[in-house]
Design an enzyme around this catalytic site. Structure first.
Site, mmCIF file in Angstrom:
data_model
loop_
_atom_site.group_PDB
_atom_site.id
_atom_site.type_symbol
_atom_site.label_atom_id
_atom_site.label_comp_id
_atom_site.label_asym_id
_atom_site.label_seq_id
_atom_site.Cartn_x
_atom_site.Cartn_y
_atom_site.Cartn_z
ATOM 1 N N HIS A 138 -6.358 -6.313 -1.196
ATOM 2 C CA HIS A 138 -5.301 -5.328 -0.981
ATOM 3 C C HIS A 138 -4.138 -5.897 -0.171
ATOM 4 O O HIS A 138 -2.980 -5.612 -0.451
ATOM 5 C CB HIS A 138 -5.912 -4.122 -0.262
ATOM 6 C CG HIS A 138 -5.028 -2.931 -0.200
ATOM 7 N ND1 HIS A 138 -4.566 -2.287 -1.325
ATOM 8 C CD2 HIS A 138 -4.526 -2.242 0.862
ATOM 9 C CE1 HIS A 138 -3.814 -1.255 -0.958
ATOM 10 N NE2 HIS A 138 -3.780 -1.210 0.355
ATOM 11 N N ASP A 166 -8.368 -6.103 -5.575
ATOM 12 C CA ASP A 166 -8.232 -4.870 -4.805
ATOM 13 C C ASP A 166 -8.705 -3.702 -5.662
ATOM 14 O O ASP A 166 -8.195 -3.491 -6.763
ATOM 15 C CB ASP A 166 -6.765 -4.670 -4.411
ATOM 16 C CG ASP A 166 -6.518 -3.345 -3.715
ATOM 17 O OD1 ASP A 166 -7.460 -2.810 -3.099
ATOM 18 O OD2 ASP A 166 -5.372 -2.859 -3.778
ATOM 19 N N SER A 197 0.823 -1.201 0.000
ATOM 20 C CA SER A 197 0.000 0.000 0.000
ATOM 21 C C SER A 197 0.863 1.260 0.000
ATOM 22 O O SER A 197 1.648 1.453 -0.908
ATOM 23 C CB SER A 197 -0.974 -0.019 1.169
ATOM 24 O OG SER A 197 -1.955 0.976 0.983
#
Length: 510
Positions: free
Chosen positions: A487, A434, A194
């Site tokens: 994610h 994601d 991320s």
């Protein structure tokens, strides 16, 4: 109040311990490698887990700035295989401002965490058969100060940004390797997900610069990994609309209207026509779990939990996200990326609490971190892992609300090109469901580097089944998707994640 943390690096006890080790060559023993580590760092047991630890664990603080008392917390899990030779990996979660215990508790740490039954009861820990410590030693680092269990005695340090975070993390590594010199010969990698799509390349750049400048100790840096990572305003910002269309979440008509009105530029809308078209996109996908469109979305405890059968997912998707994880995937997906169509931009980054207030009255949807919160705020756990108590530094939060963070590193494209151009290996992977940092943007920017393809697009397999797709480029760059993952890839697909992780570290093809 007196603090119970470890002695600082400059303490006589640590200096003597290091001298004794270096002078007399202290070797491995007892199945581990860290014979020079200060005794105060040894984790003998962890509350909630019955039995012997699967490998040696160490934890504590490294002071990266003495005058301010800026301290970064780490947790080291030695490899369960051959810690003297296996790779050493630094793991960073994103945010910015989110704790790397996210990865430790929910993704690829040595334990699977089971709820103790209530919000404050101690969770039950079970061995994780797909821990990344099966094939490597892993350092989980809370960075920058103010995140997780890391802190500063001077709160002005909580005004920070990309470049200061990278510099502090590099200082941490240099001091950490002084404490653990046995690992200097191990291949060293930096990994994260991320917003660590910024942390990882910027820290890698600092490490390489230090190597060029002859900074000691010499770190045996080999490369880096980024999962579902932010990278570049344009690529990230333009990824959502084609992703939503490809996943059948918006119709052809909505997609074509957005294309025509926005001319393919979705991240920086300048006309009402484009904004209206994107509003239709947002309306279509707004109730989905953006961190994994296959997972239900829990808005709060007062709202009945939904199931994939009554979400907006096409029926053909409803079993794609099945997982081998022995415990249920957590019900929260907040804390590691951005709201829809909000790519990384230069300047101040809003806090997660500001995002929450700006998005929905009830706060950010799909969130519940009770297991990690209960464990890391338990007094016995804090003592066992040598962390400052709650009474001293406050409660652990998955994502802090104390940082004032500036994105000042710009696009990561130049960082990736510079690092791979110097021969450092890079593995860029994406969970293909994601919607927060969609694979469409990641695939596009890796392709934009202009490297020749040396391993053409193909499926990669585990146990005879397609687990995703991959493409290999010149200069050691690999892009891969993980089928059915969100994610935080290891959270959804732990077995597949250990497979790609171990293969890539070994230098094998996926």
């Amino acid at each position: 109040m007196a603090r119970r943390g470890r002695r600082s690096l400059a303490s006589p006890a640590v200096a003597i311990a290091l001298f004794v080790f270096l002078a007399y060559g202290g070797g491995g023993g007892g199945g581990g490698v860290c014979e020079a580590a200060p005794a105060s760092a040894v984790v003998k047991s962890v509350p909630g887990f019955d039995g012997a630890l699967p490998s040696k664990h160490y934890a504590g603080y490294v002071t990266v700035e003495e005058q301010h008392g800026r301290n970064l917390f780490y947790y080291l899990v030695e490899s369960e295989r051959d810690p003297a030779k296996d790779p050493l990996v630094l793991w960073l979660n994103g945010g910015p401002g989110c704790s790397s215990f996210d990865g430790f508790v929910y993704e690829h740490g040595p334990f699977n965490f089971e709820s103790g039954g209530s919000a404050k009861s101690l969770p039950k820990l079970h061995l994780n058969p797909y821990s990344w410590s099966k094939v490597s030693s892993v350092i989980y680092l809370d960075s920058p100060a103010g995140v997780g269990l890391s802190y500063s005695k001077n709160t002005s340090d909580y005004n920070t940004g990309d470049l200061k975070t990278a510099a502090d993390s590099h200082t941490f590594l240099l001091k950490w390797f002084q404490l653990y010199p046995e690992f200097l010969s191990n291949p060293f990698y930096i990994a994260g997900e991320s917003y660590a799509g910024v942390y990882v390349p910027t820290l890698s750049h600092e490490v390489v610069k230090g190597l060029h400048d002859g900074v000691k100790p010499t770190i045996n840096f080999k490369g880096y990994m980024v999962g579902n990572g932010v990278c570049d305003t344009v690529f990230d910002g333009n990824a959502l609309v084609p992703f939503a269309h490809g996943m059948a979440l918006i119709s052809d008509d909505i997609y074509q209207e957005a294309q025509t009105a926005c001319h393919g530029n979705y991240w920086n809308t300048t006309t009402d026509k484009c904004e209206n078209a994107l509003y239709k996109v947002d309306t279509s996908i707004n109730d989905l779990n953006i961190y994994d469109i296959l997972e239900p979305c829990y808005h709060s405890k007062t709202i009945k939990k939904v199931t994939p059968a009554n979400t907006k997912l096409p029926k053909s998707f409803q079993h794609l996200g099945t997982t081998t994880k022995p415990l249920a995937v957590r019900t929260r997906m907040h804390g590691r990326a951005w709201p829809l169509r909000a790519p990384v931009r230069a300047g101040r980054v809003p806090s997660w609490q500001e995002f929450a207030r700006g998005s929905r009255p009830s706060g950010v949807p799909c969130m519940s971190d009770e297991v990690a919160t209960a464990w890391l705020n338990n007094d016995d756990v804090r003592a066992a892992i040598h962390a400052q108590p709650v009474s001293s530094i406050g409660s652990w939060l998955i994502c802090t609300n104390v940082l004032d963070f500036i994105h000042d590193a710009g696009s990561m494209i130049s960082y990736h090109k510079n690092l791979t151009g110097q021969g450092y290996r890079a593995f860029i992977y994406s969970g293909d469901h994601d919607m927060c940092v969609p694979y469409t943007g990641t695939e596009a920017w890796t392709r934009s580097l202009g490297y020749g393809v040396i391993d053409s697009w193909r499926p990669w397999h585990l146990n005879g089944q397609v687990s995703g797709y991959t493409q290999g480029y010149e200069h050691g760059l690999t892009f891969a998707t993980i089928k059915g993952a969100g994610h935080t890839v290891p959270e959804y697909k732990p077995q597949e994640s250990l497979a790609f992780y171990s293969r890539w570290l070994a230098g094998s093809k996926l």
